[in-house]
Enzyme design. Structure first.
Site, PDB file in Angstrom:
ATOM      1  N   LYS A 232       0.855  -1.186   0.000  1.00 46.29           N
ATOM      2  CA  LYS A 232       0.000   0.000   0.000  1.00 46.29           C
ATOM      3  C   LYS A 232       0.887   1.230   0.000  1.00 46.29           C
ATOM      4  O   LYS A 232       1.802   1.345   0.823  1.00 46.29           O
ATOM      5  CB  LYS A 232      -0.907  -0.007   1.232  1.00 46.29           C
ATOM      6  CG  LYS A 232      -1.963   1.089   1.242  1.00 46.29           C
ATOM      7  CD  LYS A 232      -2.887   0.925   2.440  1.00 46.29           C
ATOM      8  CE  LYS A 232      -4.007   1.939   2.432  1.00 46.29           C
ATOM      9  NZ  LYS A 232      -4.944   1.765   3.575  1.00 46.29           N
ATOM     10  N   ASP A 339     -14.549   2.463  10.990  1.00 51.71           N
ATOM     11  CA  ASP A 339     -14.843   2.303   9.557  1.00 51.71           C
ATOM     12  C   ASP A 339     -15.095   0.839   9.214  1.00 51.71           C
ATOM     13  O   ASP A 339     -14.596   0.322   8.212  1.00 51.71           O
ATOM     14  CB  ASP A 339     -13.694   2.866   8.724  1.00 51.71           C
ATOM     15  CG  ASP A 339     -14.111   3.187   7.295  1.00 51.71           C
ATOM     16  OD1 ASP A 339     -15.326   3.098   7.003  1.00 51.71           O
ATOM     17  OD2 ASP A 339     -13.242   3.509   6.475  1.00 51.71           O
TER      18      ASP A 339
END
Length: 544
Positions: A232, A339
């Site tokens: 990432k 989240d």
């Protein structure tokens, strides 16, 4: 003007006794040049003055204000008038002008480079990298001084991030990998979010997480000794807010360690202008995309027929249980995820669900965490979070209820017709998400329990996990991750499990699969034989 200048020259030479060896220089700022003076009849008439100028080795330099140039009158003989006039060239001034010009050019180039560098890195490493150029850097590096100081300078834009690095993640060097041992395959993107992008990567060397936890992670090593990983990273145009969120995510992942249902940080690159996160690779992607791609492939529970992209309700229950198990682990560390959503739960090759995306995570040292601003998942947020910006472990339970809706609706968007700004009023009116068509009644009841207005009346995540395990037990004799007690005692995957199923039961399923395959092959043979007989009969009929 010329007469006045000549009179001043004569007066100066009379009052000052100047030897011919040393000479003198007289400067005048005029509105005419030396050529004008040399062609002036007044100068030719001043024979005595010319002789004195010659004998005293006097230089008359005229600074012409019209063109900012300097010309000089220096006679080579007593009667020399015209040939004595010439432009004045000072080598020292010429050299100085060249040096100043070069310095200005270099300053402009340096300014452009620094500006580009600053835009690309948002000013993160300028002072650290310049310091590395100094002679004392290597010495201090050997003495162990540079590490902590560089980290502080690098995170000067957010002192809070430095605190998290030290408080939550241990020494950064434990997690750091050499970028030279990592190949980012940008032609194989795995996904992207609001800021960061994820690519497949190939890592060579020992995984930092293995050394830190002192446990074999069960990550498959390729034949050439490398590991497939997910990388990432931020795009070059990322702003300072995105960079802060990215570093915050790294800090939180460091403290998580390893758990079967948490996407683990394998290592990271932070001592670079291009920070990166290395995690386990999840080929099946996120749960949202996974269930959407199989929306038309839902198999009835009582059917014995199964195909590669098929999906059963018990598969969804298994994913829900695994996610609840990961959330239970987070709750034991007092971490609010903020989240929880289907897009943030990933599936490995062996269908193990792992909670990911820790950019909004917060470690709470009290029951309540309050925060305003930032990018927030409005339609997954609890009512108290929407109204008062309050986040607790129970607000994550609300989000888990929305996750269940996504899962059992096979990827429908929650509150699709409601505007984000209308969400508080919509929820306060008592309205909630409807029951998905294929959703079991007990699962929908669990959702509504998660969406109670008072947070303390919602079930705890560990209670939800237990209820899901019971549902999964009743759905099949051997469900994913059956050994609940073992999961309570350890955060590591049981090496005796395959795809979350105990090895002995997995082998039984394999045997049953072989039997069904044999039956299917026999059926195909009989069908071919029947077709052959039918064709022969048709030939005989034609003959007759």
């Amino acid at each position: 003007m010329a007469v006045l200048m000549l009179n001043h020259t004569a007066t100066f030479l009379q009052e000052n006794s100047v030897s011919g060896d040393k000479g003198s220089i007289i400067y005048f700022m005029t509105d005419f040049g030396c050529d004008d003076l040399c062609h002036d009849e007044l100068l030719s008439a001043q024979s005595d003055l010319l002789e004195t100028i010659y004998e005293t080795n006097t230089h008359i330099r005229l600074f012409y204000s019209g063109t900012n140039t300097i010309s000089e009158y220096h006679p080579k003989s007593k009667n020399d008038v015209e040939s004595a006039c010439k432009p004045y060239d000072n080598p020292t001034l010429q050299i100085l002008g060249i040096i100043v010009g070069i310095l200005c050019f270099l300053a402009i180039i340096m300014g452009i480079i620094m500006r580009c560098y600053y835009k690309c890195t948002n000013g993160r490493h300028i002072f650290v990298d310049l310091f590395k150029l100094t002679p004392c850097y290597k010495k201090k590096k050997r003495e162990g001084i540079i590490g902590s100081m560089a980290l502080q300078n690098r995170n000067a834009i957010s002192a809070e991030n430095y605190y998290y690095e030290m408080q939550l993640g241990g020494r950064p060097s434990e997690w750091e990998i050499d970028p030279n041992n990592l190949l980012v395959v940008e032609t194989k993107p795995l996904g992207s979010g609001a800021f960061a992008k994820v690519y497949e990567g190939i890592f060579k060397g020992e995984i930092p997480l293995s050394k830190i936890v002192g446990h074999h992670l069960g990550i498959k090593m390729e034949e050439d000794g490398t590991y497939r990983v997910a990388v990432k990273k931020l795009p070059p145009y990322a702003n300072s807010e995105a960079i802060n969120d990215f570093r915050h995510e790294i800090a939180f992942m460091k403290q998580l360690g390893y758990h079967a249902h948490i996407l683990s940080l394998l290592g990271c690159v932070t001592e670079s202008t291009e920070p990166m996160i290395l995690t386990e690779i999840c080929p099946h992607g996120d749960v949202l995309s996974f269930v959407r791609s199989r929306k038309d492939n839902l198999i009835e529970e009582d059917s014995n027929y199964y195909f590669e992209n098929g999906l059963k309700i018990k598969d969804l229950i298994s994913i829900a249980w695994q996610t609840a198990d990961g959330m239970t682990y987070l709750s034991t560390k007092n971490i609010v995820h903020r989240d929880i959503a289907a897009r943030n739960v990933l599936l490995t090759e062996s269908m193990v669900a792992k909670i990911a995306d820790f950019g909004l995570c917060r470690l709470v040292d009290q029951a309540l965490y309050t925060s305003k601003g930032g990018r927030l998942p409005i339609k997954w947020m609890a009512l108290e979070s929407l109204k008062y910006y309050e986040y607790t472990l129970q607000s994550d339970v609300w989000s888990f209820g929305v996750f269940l809706f996504e899962l059992f609706s096979l990827g429908e968007t929650p509150y699709a017709t409601v505007q984000p700004t209308d969400m508080p009023d919509y929820l306060e009116s008592g309205k909630r998400l409807p029951k998905p068509e294929k959703c079991p009644e007990k699962i929908y009841q669990m959702m509504t329990e998660c969406w109670k207005v008072e947070s303390d009346t919602r079930p705890k995540i560990e209670e939800i996990r237990e209820d899901l395990s019971k549902l999964l037990t009743s759905a099949t004799e051997a469900y994913g991750y059956l050994d609940i007690e073992a999961q309570r005692q350890t955060s590591f995957v049981d090496e005796g499990e395959i795809c979350g199923i105990p090895a002995d039961i997995f082998e039984q399923r394999q045997e049953k699969s072989k039997i069904f395959q044999a039956i299917l092959e026999q059926s195909h043979k009989r069908l071919k034989k029947a077709q052959y007989v039918l064709e022969q009969n048709q030939v005989e009929l034609k003959t007759v």
